[in-house]
Motif scaffolding. Sequence first.
Motif, mmCIF file in Angstrom:
data_model
loop_
_atom_site.group_PDB
_atom_site.id
_atom_site.type_symbol
_atom_site.label_atom_id
_atom_site.label_comp_id
_atom_site.label_asym_id
_atom_site.label_seq_id
_atom_site.Cartn_x
_atom_site.Cartn_y
_atom_site.Cartn_z
ATOM 1 N N LEU A 1 0.838 -1.194 0.000
ATOM 2 C CA LEU A 1 0.000 0.000 0.000
ATOM 3 C C LEU A 1 0.873 1.245 0.000
ATOM 4 O O LEU A 1 1.978 1.250 0.547
ATOM 5 C CB LEU A 1 -0.896 0.016 1.239
ATOM 6 C CG LEU A 1 -1.890 -1.132 1.362
ATOM 7 C CD1 LEU A 1 -2.605 -1.053 2.700
ATOM 8 C CD2 LEU A 1 -2.885 -1.130 0.225
ATOM 9 N N THR A 2 0.371 2.302 -0.598
ATOM 10 C CA THR A 2 1.048 3.593 -0.584
ATOM 11 C C THR A 2 0.376 4.437 0.491
ATOM 12 O O THR A 2 -0.755 4.890 0.317
ATOM 13 C CB THR A 2 0.949 4.286 -1.961
ATOM 14 O OG1 THR A 2 1.517 3.427 -2.945
ATOM 15 C CG2 THR A 2 1.672 5.613 -1.954
ATOM 16 N N TRP A 3 1.069 4.607 1.597
ATOM 17 C CA TRP A 3 0.516 5.335 2.735
ATOM 18 C C TRP A 3 0.781 6.826 2.599
ATOM 19 O O TRP A 3 1.862 7.228 2.216
ATOM 20 C CB TRP A 3 1.134 4.826 4.033
ATOM 21 C CG TRP A 3 0.736 3.418 4.340
ATOM 22 C CD1 TRP A 3 1.448 2.301 4.062
ATOM 23 C CD2 TRP A 3 -0.479 2.981 4.944
ATOM 24 N NE1 TRP A 3 0.764 1.191 4.474
ATOM 25 C CE2 TRP A 3 -0.423 1.579 5.020
ATOM 26 C CE3 TRP A 3 -1.600 3.632 5.447
ATOM 27 C CZ2 TRP A 3 -1.451 0.834 5.579
ATOM 28 C CZ3 TRP A 3 -2.617 2.880 5.995
ATOM 29 C CH2 TRP A 3 -2.538 1.496 6.060
ATOM 30 N N GLN A 4 -0.235 7.620 2.933
ATOM 31 C CA GLN A 4 -0.102 9.075 2.939
ATOM 32 C C GLN A 4 -0.406 9.581 4.342
ATOM 33 O O GLN A 4 -1.387 9.159 4.962
ATOM 34 C CB GLN A 4 -1.067 9.721 1.952
ATOM 35 C CG GLN A 4 -0.786 9.363 0.516
ATOM 36 C CD GLN A 4 -1.770 10.042 -0.418
ATOM 37 O OE1 GLN A 4 -2.965 10.072 -0.169
ATOM 38 N NE2 GLN A 4 -1.247 10.596 -1.494
ATOM 39 N N LYS A 5 0.423 10.480 4.817
ATOM 40 C CA LYS A 5 0.199 11.073 6.138
ATOM 41 C C LYS A 5 -0.942 12.077 6.039
ATOM 42 O O LYS A 5 -0.994 12.899 5.127
ATOM 43 C CB LYS A 5 1.476 11.760 6.609
ATOM 44 C CG LYS A 5 1.393 12.297 8.018
ATOM 45 C CD LYS A 5 2.771 12.735 8.477
ATOM 46 C CE LYS A 5 2.741 14.125 8.995
ATOM 47 N NZ LYS A 5 4.033 14.563 9.496
ATOM 48 N N SER A 6 -1.857 12.003 6.974
ATOM 49 C CA SER A 6 -2.973 12.937 7.007
ATOM 50 C C SER A 6 -2.467 14.365 7.158
ATOM 51 O O SER A 6 -1.528 14.627 7.904
ATOM 52 C CB SER A 6 -3.892 12.596 8.184
ATOM 53 O OG SER A 6 -4.822 13.641 8.403
ATOM 54 N N LEU B 1 -1.530 10.006 11.679
ATOM 55 C CA LEU B 1 -2.489 9.099 11.070
ATOM 56 C C LEU B 1 -2.121 8.952 9.600
ATOM 57 O O LEU B 1 -1.862 9.946 8.921
ATOM 58 C CB LEU B 1 -3.906 9.657 11.195
ATOM 59 C CG LEU B 1 -4.991 8.841 10.506
ATOM 60 C CD1 LEU B 1 -5.196 7.521 11.244
ATOM 61 C CD2 LEU B 1 -6.278 9.624 10.446
ATOM 62 N N TYR B 2 -2.096 7.714 9.128
ATOM 63 C CA TYR B 2 -1.787 7.432 7.729
ATOM 64 C C TYR B 2 -2.988 6.781 7.063
ATOM 65 O O TYR B 2 -3.713 5.996 7.681
ATOM 66 C CB TYR B 2 -0.578 6.504 7.630
ATOM 67 C CG TYR B 2 0.708 7.201 7.995
ATOM 68 C CD1 TYR B 2 1.495 7.798 7.021
ATOM 69 C CD2 TYR B 2 1.130 7.290 9.311
ATOM 70 C CE1 TYR B 2 2.665 8.455 7.350
ATOM 71 C CE2 TYR B 2 2.306 7.942 9.649
ATOM 72 C CZ TYR B 2 3.067 8.520 8.663
ATOM 73 O OH TYR B 2 4.223 9.175 8.992
ATOM 74 N N VAL B 3 -3.197 7.100 5.793
ATOM 75 C CA VAL B 3 -4.327 6.609 5.016
ATOM 76 C C VAL B 3 -3.806 6.011 3.714
ATOM 77 O O VAL B 3 -2.869 6.541 3.117
ATOM 78 C CB VAL B 3 -5.295 7.776 4.683
ATOM 79 C CG1 VAL B 3 -6.484 7.298 3.883
ATOM 80 C CG2 VAL B 3 -5.737 8.486 5.942
ATOM 81 N N ALA B 4 -4.432 4.906 3.281
ATOM 82 C CA ALA B 4 -4.081 4.292 1.996
ATOM 83 C C ALA B 4 -5.342 3.717 1.372
ATOM 84 O O ALA B 4 -6.276 3.322 2.069
ATOM 85 C CB ALA B 4 -3.046 3.193 2.183
ATOM 86 N N THR B 5 -5.359 3.670 0.053
ATOM 87 C CA THR B 5 -6.443 3.016 -0.674
ATOM 88 C C THR B 5 -5.933 1.669 -1.164
ATOM 89 O O THR B 5 -4.903 1.595 -1.831
ATOM 90 C CB THR B 5 -6.905 3.863 -1.870
ATOM 91 O OG1 THR B 5 -7.324 5.145 -1.392
ATOM 92 C CG2 THR B 5 -8.062 3.209 -2.590
ATOM 93 N N ALA B 6 -6.650 0.613 -0.840
ATOM 94 C CA ALA B 6 -6.271 -0.735 -1.251
ATOM 95 C C ALA B 6 -6.757 -1.000 -2.674
ATOM 96 O O ALA B 6 -7.658 -0.300 -3.166
ATOM 97 C CB ALA B 6 -6.867 -1.757 -0.286
ATOM 98 N N PRO B 7 -6.185 -1.989 -3.346
ATOM 99 C CA PRO B 7 -6.603 -2.313 -4.713
ATOM 100 C C PRO B 7 -8.102 -2.628 -4.838
ATOM 101 O O PRO B 7 -8.697 -2.394 -5.887
ATOM 102 C CB PRO B 7 -5.760 -3.534 -5.075
ATOM 103 C CG PRO B 7 -4.548 -3.421 -4.213
ATOM 104 C CD PRO B 7 -5.036 -2.794 -2.934
ATOM 105 N N ASP B 8 -8.725 -3.116 -3.766
ATOM 106 C CA ASP B 8 -10.160 -3.421 -3.824
ATOM 107 C C ASP B 8 -11.038 -2.200 -3.573
ATOM 108 O O ASP B 8 -12.258 -2.300 -3.534
ATOM 109 C CB ASP B 8 -10.509 -4.538 -2.844
ATOM 110 C CG ASP B 8 -10.299 -4.151 -1.384
ATOM 111 O OD1 ASP B 8 -9.867 -3.014 -1.103
ATOM 112 O OD2 ASP B 8 -10.559 -5.009 -0.519
#
Length: 60
Positions: free
Chosen positions: A4-9, A20-27
Amino acid sequence: MDELTWQKSTFSGGPEGECLYVATAPDGTIRLRESDTPDVILTTAPAGLAALIRYVTDAD
């Protein structure tokens, strides 16, 4: 699981241990984790996260 490519909030601040980190999964689901417990990953649908954000921002 794919990497996953995590992005810091943008609302995270202070030391790295308070982010807090957010990522979008392939699904298409959204993954959330905190920097102090990176192995604990929460999964939600985009609509669920949007509802939580609306709730929190309306509480102000």
